[in-house]
Design a protein around this motif. Structure first.
Motif, PDB file in Angstrom:
ATOM      1  N   ARG A 248       0.832  -1.199   0.000  1.00  0.00           N
ATOM      2  CA  ARG A 248       0.000   0.000   0.000  1.00  0.00           C
ATOM      3  C   ARG A 248       0.875   1.261   0.000  1.00  0.00           C
ATOM      4  NH1 ARG A 248      -3.178  -1.593   3.654  1.00  0.00           N
ATOM      5  NH2 ARG A 248      -2.190  -0.627   5.447  1.00  0.00           N
ATOM      6  N   VAL A 249       1.951   1.228   0.760  1.00  0.00           N
ATOM      7  CA  VAL A 249       2.852   2.378   0.855  1.00  0.00           C
ATOM      8  C   VAL A 249       3.753   2.473  -0.378  1.00  0.00           C
ATOM      9  CG1 VAL A 249       4.748   3.356   2.210  1.00  0.00           C
ATOM     10  CG2 VAL A 249       2.783   2.380   3.374  1.00  0.00           C
ATOM     11  N   PHE A 250       4.204   1.322  -0.873  1.00  0.00           N
ATOM     12  CA  PHE A 250       5.055   1.262  -2.052  1.00  0.00           C
ATOM     13  C   PHE A 250       4.396   0.351  -3.098  1.00  0.00           C
ATOM     14  CE2 PHE A 250       8.279   2.420   1.149  1.00  0.00           C
ATOM     15  CZ  PHE A 250       8.905   3.484   0.503  1.00  0.00           C
ATOM     16  N   PRO A 251       3.343   0.843  -3.783  1.00  0.00           N
ATOM     17  CA  PRO A 251       2.707   0.022  -4.822  1.00  0.00           C
ATOM     18  C   PRO A 251       3.680  -0.210  -5.982  1.00  0.00           C
ATOM     19  CG  PRO A 251       1.842   2.262  -4.859  1.00  0.00           C
ATOM     20  CD  PRO A 251       2.741   2.169  -3.659  1.00  0.00           C
ATOM     21  N   SER A 252       3.315  -1.096  -6.875  1.00  0.00           N
ATOM     22  CA  SER A 252       4.220  -1.483  -7.958  1.00  0.00           C
ATOM     23  C   SER A 252       4.647  -0.290  -8.813  1.00  0.00           C
ATOM     24  CB  SER A 252       3.599  -2.579  -8.827  1.00  0.00           C
ATOM     25  OG  SER A 252       2.409  -2.123  -9.406  1.00  0.00           O
ATOM     26  N   ASN A 253       3.762   0.690  -9.033  1.00  0.00           N
ATOM     27  CA  ASN A 253       4.172   1.858  -9.828  1.00  0.00           C
ATOM     28  C   ASN A 253       5.233   2.688  -9.100  1.00  0.00           C
ATOM     29  OD1 ASN A 253       2.101   2.664  -8.016  1.00  0.00           O
ATOM     30  ND2 ASN A 253       1.605   4.440  -9.271  1.00  0.00           N
ATOM     31  N   SER A 254       5.183   2.729  -7.768  1.00  0.00           N
ATOM     32  CA  SER A 254       6.219   3.422  -6.999  1.00  0.00           C
ATOM     33  C   SER A 254       7.550   2.670  -7.086  1.00  0.00           C
ATOM     34  CB  SER A 254       5.820   3.549  -5.526  1.00  0.00           C
ATOM     35  OG  SER A 254       4.784   4.479  -5.376  1.00  0.00           O
ATOM     36  N   LEU A 255       7.482   1.357  -6.986  1.00  0.00           N
ATOM     37  CA  LEU A 255       8.699   0.554  -7.099  1.00  0.00           C
ATOM     38  C   LEU A 255       9.317   0.711  -8.485  1.00  0.00           C
ATOM     39  CD1 LEU A 255       7.530  -2.651  -5.215  1.00  0.00           C
ATOM     40  CD2 LEU A 255       8.987  -0.804  -4.335  1.00  0.00           C
ATOM     41  N   ASP A 256       8.487   0.787  -9.518  1.00  0.00           N
ATOM     42  CA  ASP A 256       8.989   1.016 -10.875  1.00  0.00           C
ATOM     43  C   ASP A 256       9.662   2.380 -10.982  1.00  0.00           C
ATOM     44  OD1 ASP A 256       7.987  -1.463 -11.619  1.00  0.00           O
ATOM     45  OD2 ASP A 256       6.192  -0.638 -12.602  1.00  0.00           O
ATOM     46  N   ALA A 257       9.057   3.405 -10.377  1.00  0.00           N
ATOM     47  CA  ALA A 257       9.629   4.756 -10.407  1.00  0.00           C
ATOM     48  C   ALA A 257      10.965   4.786  -9.667  1.00  0.00           C
ATOM     49  CB  ALA A 257       8.647   5.761  -9.796  1.00  0.00           C
ATOM     50  N   ILE A 258      11.051   4.070  -8.562  1.00  0.00           N
ATOM     51  CA  ILE A 258      12.304   3.999  -7.799  1.00  0.00           C
ATOM     52  C   ILE A 258      13.373   3.298  -8.621  1.00  0.00           C
ATOM     53  CG2 ILE A 258      13.375   2.935  -5.767  1.00  0.00           C
ATOM     54  CD1 ILE A 258      10.631   3.560  -4.313  1.00  0.00           C
ATOM     55  N   GLU A 259      13.009   2.217  -9.286  1.00  0.00           N
ATOM     56  CA  GLU A 259      13.965   1.512 -10.146  1.00  0.00           C
ATOM     57  C   GLU A 259      14.468   2.427 -11.264  1.00  0.00           C
ATOM     58  OE1 GLU A 259      14.321  -2.553 -12.866  1.00  0.00           O
ATOM     59  OE2 GLU A 259      12.458  -2.125 -11.802  1.00  0.00           O
ATOM     60  N   ARG A 260      13.565   3.184 -11.898  1.00  0.00           N
ATOM     61  CA  ARG A 260      13.968   4.130 -12.950  1.00  0.00           C
ATOM     62  C   ARG A 260      14.899   5.205 -12.392  1.00  0.00           C
ATOM     63  NH1 ARG A 260       8.569   3.609 -14.260  1.00  0.00           N
ATOM     64  NH2 ARG A 260       8.057   5.618 -13.307  1.00  0.00           N
ATOM     65  N   ALA A 261      14.603   5.685 -11.187  1.00  0.00           N
ATOM     66  CA  ALA A 261      15.451   6.723 -10.572  1.00  0.00           C
ATOM     67  C   ALA A 261      16.862   6.191 -10.321  1.00  0.00           C
ATOM     68  CB  ALA A 261      14.820   7.212  -9.267  1.00  0.00           C
ATOM     69  N   ILE A 262      16.966   4.960  -9.868  1.00  0.00           N
ATOM     70  CA  ILE A 262      18.289   4.361  -9.653  1.00  0.00           C
ATOM     71  C   ILE A 262      19.018   4.244 -10.980  1.00  0.00           C
ATOM     72  CG2 ILE A 262      19.513   2.242  -8.978  1.00  0.00           C
ATOM     73  CD1 ILE A 262      17.289   1.863  -6.819  1.00  0.00           C
ATOM     74  N   LYS A 263      18.349   3.738 -11.990  1.00  0.00           N
ATOM     75  CA  LYS A 263      18.948   3.566 -13.322  1.00  0.00           C
ATOM     76  C   LYS A 263      19.435   4.917 -13.875  1.00  0.00           C
ATOM     77  CE  LYS A 263      16.837   0.543 -15.822  1.00  0.00           C
ATOM     78  NZ  LYS A 263      17.644  -0.599 -15.511  1.00  0.00           N
ATOM     79  N   GLN A 264      18.597   5.946 -13.790  1.00  0.00           N
ATOM     80  CA  GLN A 264      18.966   7.278 -14.278  1.00  0.00           C
ATOM     81  C   GLN A 264      20.140   7.847 -13.489  1.00  0.00           C
ATOM     82  OE1 GLN A 264      15.254   9.343 -13.826  1.00  0.00           O
ATOM     83  NE2 GLN A 264      14.392   8.514 -15.735  1.00  0.00           N
ATOM     84  N   CYS A 265      20.079   7.686 -12.194  1.00  0.00           N
ATOM     85  CA  CYS A 265      21.126   8.202 -11.318  1.00  0.00           C
ATOM     86  C   CYS A 265      22.466   7.522 -11.600  1.00  0.00           C
ATOM     87  CB  CYS A 265      20.697   7.981  -9.870  1.00  0.00           C
ATOM     88  SG  CYS A 265      21.848   8.567  -8.668  1.00  0.00           S
ATOM     89  N   GLU A 266      22.432   6.213 -11.786  1.00  0.00           N
ATOM     90  CA  GLU A 266      23.674   5.461 -12.000  1.00  0.00           C
ATOM     91  C   GLU A 266      24.327   5.773 -13.337  1.00  0.00           C
ATOM     92  OE1 GLU A 266      22.975   1.320 -11.219  1.00  0.00           O
ATOM     93  OE2 GLU A 266      23.086   1.627  -9.048  1.00  0.00           O
ATOM     94  N   ALA A 267      23.609   6.418 -14.243  1.00  0.00           N
ATOM     95  CA  ALA A 267      24.213   6.819 -15.521  1.00  0.00           C
ATOM     96  C   ALA A 267      25.253   7.930 -15.315  1.00  0.00           C
ATOM     97  CB  ALA A 267      23.129   7.293 -16.486  1.00  0.00           C
ATOM     98  N   ASN A 268      25.209   8.593 -14.156  1.00  0.00           N
ATOM     99  CA  ASN A 268      26.099   9.725 -13.886  1.00  0.00           C
ATOM    100  C   ASN A 268      27.332   9.375 -13.065  1.00  0.00           C
ATOM    101  OD1 ASN A 268      24.275  11.510 -15.190  1.00  0.00           O
ATOM    102  ND2 ASN A 268      23.005  11.497 -13.350  1.00  0.00           N
ATOM    103  N   HIS A 269      27.468   8.109 -12.675  1.00  0.00           N
ATOM    104  CA  HIS A 269      28.610   7.715 -11.853  1.00  0.00           C
ATOM    105  C   HIS A 269      28.860   6.219 -12.017  1.00  0.00           C
ATOM    106  CE1 HIS A 269      25.736   5.983  -9.024  1.00  0.00           C
ATOM    107  NE2 HIS A 269      25.063   7.129  -9.077  1.00  0.00           N
ATOM    108  N   THR A 270      29.973   5.761 -11.458  1.00  0.00           N
ATOM    109  CA  THR A 270      30.286   4.331 -11.551  1.00  0.00           C
ATOM    110  C   THR A 270      29.888   3.571 -10.291  1.00  0.00           C
ATOM    111  OG1 THR A 270      32.549   4.699 -10.756  1.00  0.00           O
ATOM    112  CG2 THR A 270      32.203   4.724 -13.157  1.00  0.00           C
TER     113      THR A 270
END
Length: 168
Positions: free
Chosen positions: A22-44
């Motif tokens: 309820r607190v972290f529905p699947s769309n939130s988990l998907d958004a978090i995964e995208r944020a990690i992916k985008q963020c990791e493009a800027n560093h190793t």
């Protein structure tokens, strides 16, 4: 005689996986995964995000802290196993609404604990306002800024750890 924190024990014992969903529905988990992916493009560096609904009875009666559990999870999900020792775990213990950030020794030497404590506090403040997804994404971006400063992207990036959030 040992004094137990009965409110904490009750909170953890009564927390359910459906509350986590309820607190972290699947769309939130998907958004978090995208944020990690985008963020990791800027560093190793590597960022892992883990949400645990609650501690089990043994951990509660042993009075395990959120930080102690986060250190266990850091090892369990392999954050320590990056080539440059620059993995970072963002760990949420949902029942206690507490956040811990554990950084591998490579990045920890460069930032110290204060940087991570500030980010944890910001995420926890967002949680108090009911902004779970937003708080986590802001935290990921803040961690990413530190990683970008100390481990900037160079050439082709190898993704050593999965970006998908882990639910425990």
């Amino acid at each position: 005689m040992k004094k137990f924190n009965f409110p904490r024990i009750a909170r953890n014992m009564l927390s359910t996986h459906s509350q986590l969903k309820r607190v972290f529905p699947s769309n939130s988990l998907d958004a978090i995964e995208r944020a990690i992916k985008q963020c990791e493009a800027n560093h190793t560096g590597e960022i892992r995000f883990v949400i645990e609904t609650a501690l089990d009875c043994a951990a509660l009666f042993a009075e395990q802290t959120t930080r102690e559990r986060a250190i266990e999870v850091f090892s369990k999900v392999g954050v320590w196993d990056t080539e440059h020792n620059n993995g970072v775990l963002i760990y949420v213990l949902l029942a206690d609404r507490e956040v811990e950030i554990i950084a591998d020794r490579g990045i920890y030497r460069k930032t110290g604990i204060d940087a991570w404590s500030q980010i944890c506090h910001q995420i926890e403040e967002a949680f108090k306002q009911g902004l779970f997804e937003e708080g986590v994404i802001q935290g990921i971006r803040a961690v990413g800024q530190h990683l970008s400063t100390h481990y900037p992207a160079s050439g082709q990036k190898i993704n050593e750890l999965p970006d998908k959030p882990v639910l425990l």
